[in-house]
Scaffold this motif. Structure first.
Motif, PDB file in Angstrom:
ATOM      1  N   ASN A  65     -11.562   4.101  -3.939  1.00 29.93           N
ATOM      2  CA  ASN A  65     -12.689   3.280  -3.741  1.00 29.93           C
ATOM      3  C   ASN A  65     -13.546   3.752  -2.490  1.00 29.93           C
ATOM      4  O   ASN A  65     -13.046   3.520  -1.517  1.00 29.93           O
ATOM      5  CB  ASN A  65     -12.557   1.869  -3.885  1.00 29.93           C
ATOM      6  N   GLN A  75     -15.501  -3.961  -6.518  1.00 32.89           N
ATOM      7  CA  GLN A  75     -14.698  -3.230  -5.794  1.00 32.89           C
ATOM      8  C   GLN A  75     -13.435  -3.864  -5.894  1.00 32.89           C
ATOM      9  O   GLN A  75     -12.455  -3.139  -6.322  1.00 32.89           O
ATOM     10  CB  GLN A  75     -14.914  -3.098  -4.183  1.00 32.89           C
ATOM     11  N   GLU A  79     -10.502  -1.868  -8.225  1.00 31.38           N
ATOM     12  CA  GLU A  79      -9.141  -1.929  -7.660  1.00 31.38           C
ATOM     13  C   GLU A  79      -7.878  -2.788  -8.628  1.00 31.38           C
ATOM     14  O   GLU A  79      -6.911  -2.022  -8.793  1.00 31.38           O
ATOM     15  CB  GLU A  79      -8.936  -2.605  -6.235  1.00 31.38           C
ATOM     16  N   THR A  89      -3.803   3.245  -5.769  1.00 32.66           N
ATOM     17  CA  THR A  89      -5.348   2.760  -5.553  1.00 32.66           C
ATOM     18  C   THR A  89      -5.501   2.804  -4.024  1.00 32.66           C
ATOM     19  O   THR A  89      -4.783   1.951  -3.332  1.00 32.66           O
ATOM     20  CB  THR A  89      -5.634   1.588  -6.014  1.00 32.66           C
ATOM     21  N   ASN A  91      -8.491   2.117  -0.836  1.00 25.66           N
ATOM     22  CA  ASN A  91      -9.956   1.333  -0.645  1.00 25.66           C
ATOM     23  C   ASN A  91     -10.184   2.260   0.781  1.00 25.66           C
ATOM     24  O   ASN A  91      -9.510   1.971   1.755  1.00 25.66           O
ATOM     25  CB  ASN A  91     -10.155   0.073  -0.468  1.00 25.66           C
TER      26      ASN A  91
END
Length: 325
Positions: A65, A75, A79, A89, A91
């Motif tokens: 992300n 977001q 996720e 995943t 961020n």
């Protein structure tokens, strides 16, 4: 292997490879592909309501992300979608990275590409940023909102909410109201809804209506009561003051008086009208809390739930394409 909830295995059996390597615009899809994604997302709604919500469709895949603009629901839903499908995943935080020190988007793309991600999700204030990134990386790119251009996964989740509420999209009369000029949500929704056979109206002040909107094949209204008359869905948009250059709207009190949705104005719509809002809401500016919180008419919380399912469908389809490469 995680056991799928009843009915989900049949839906997953119809999962198709995403038609392109990237998902940058709602125009990347045709009506058959939209229907397939909505069917798949419906199955994921069932999964998300189970105690065990995990699958391994993206096991071994890495999802990044990359959000240059603040976001909570988009977001978070990407996720959650990635994790529920088994992806690793990550961020990224552009404001605390080299980007804040002057690194360009292309430099960032080259750096991230060297980390070998499989899917990169980007939100950026500049229109076209997602397309530029897609040209510089070897992974799949999903546009999570680029400037005033598009937000295609939002249009998918909105369509999913409508289809579940009405059983169809074709033939619905949908009014998209408010700050259309600055809204990427409006642009993606217009494209998807028209593709699927809905009638679309745009409602808002003349100063907040795109000059090119007359070429979109929609009806344009500058009076909220008139614009939502007989509509099945009234979608309110946030007044995006941060994107306005100069005074483009009256005071917030005056804006609510003319273009804010309350019970009195909503009475002009169809008898079974449902209200939507992509969030975040400015209560008392574009929508009254009494309307927003009434679960008999409001689909706003439903949209949040559908956001995870719709994004899981997109990721699953992209994973199918990756597996077939």
């Amino acid at each position: 292997m995680t056991v799928s909830p009843p009915g989900l295995s049949e839906v997953l059996g119809r999962t198709f490879p995403f038609p392109r390597r990237h998902f940058l615009s709602i125009q990347d899809l045709n009506p058959v592909e939209v229907t397939g994604l909505l069917d798949l997302a419906d199955g994921f709604v069932s999964l998300n309501r189970q105690t065990s919500k995990k699958l391994d469709l993206l096991k071994g895949r890495t999802l990044m992300n990359l959000f240059f603009e603040n976001s909570t629901r988009t977001q978070s839903s990407f996720e959650l979608a990635g994790k529920r499908l088994g992806a690793d995943t990550v961020n990224m935080s552009p404001r605390s990275s080299s980007i804040s020190k002057g690194e360009t988007l292309i430099d960032t793309a080259v750096t991230l590409n060297a980390m070998q991600p499989d899917i990169l999700i980007i939100r950026h204030a500049a229109s076209g940023a997602a397309s530029l990134l897609a040209q510089k990386v070897s992974c799949s790119v999903i546009n999570a909102g680029d400037g005033q251009h598009e937000h295609p996964t939002q249009a998918l989740l909105d369509a999913l909410s409508m289809r579940r509420a009405f059983g169809r999209i074709a033939g619905l009369r949908v009014a998209i109201c408010g700050d259309v000029l600055h809204s990427r949500v409006a642009r993606s929704n217009v494209g998807l809804l028209q593709m699927m056979g809905a009638e679309v109206r745009l409602v808002g002040p003349p100063t907040l209506m795109p000059a090119e909107a007359g070429r979109w094949g929609v009806s344009i209204f500058h009076d909220l009561r008139e614009g939502i008359t007989g509509c099945d869905v009234v979608m309110m948009l946030r007044l995006q003051l941060e994107r306005m250059d100069g005074v483009m709207a009256p005071s917030q009190r005056e804006y609510f008086r003319f273009w804010g949705l309350d019970r009195e104005k909503l009475a002009c719509a169809g008898p079974h009208v449902r209200v939507m809002h992509p969030g975040p809401m400015n209560r008392g500016v574009e929508i009254d809390s009494d309307v927003a919180d009434d679960l008999n008419v409001s689909l706003i919380q439903d949209q949040v739930e559908m956001g995870v399912a719709a994004r899981m469908a997109v990721l699953a389809a992209l994973a199918a394409r990756l597996d077939n490469n």
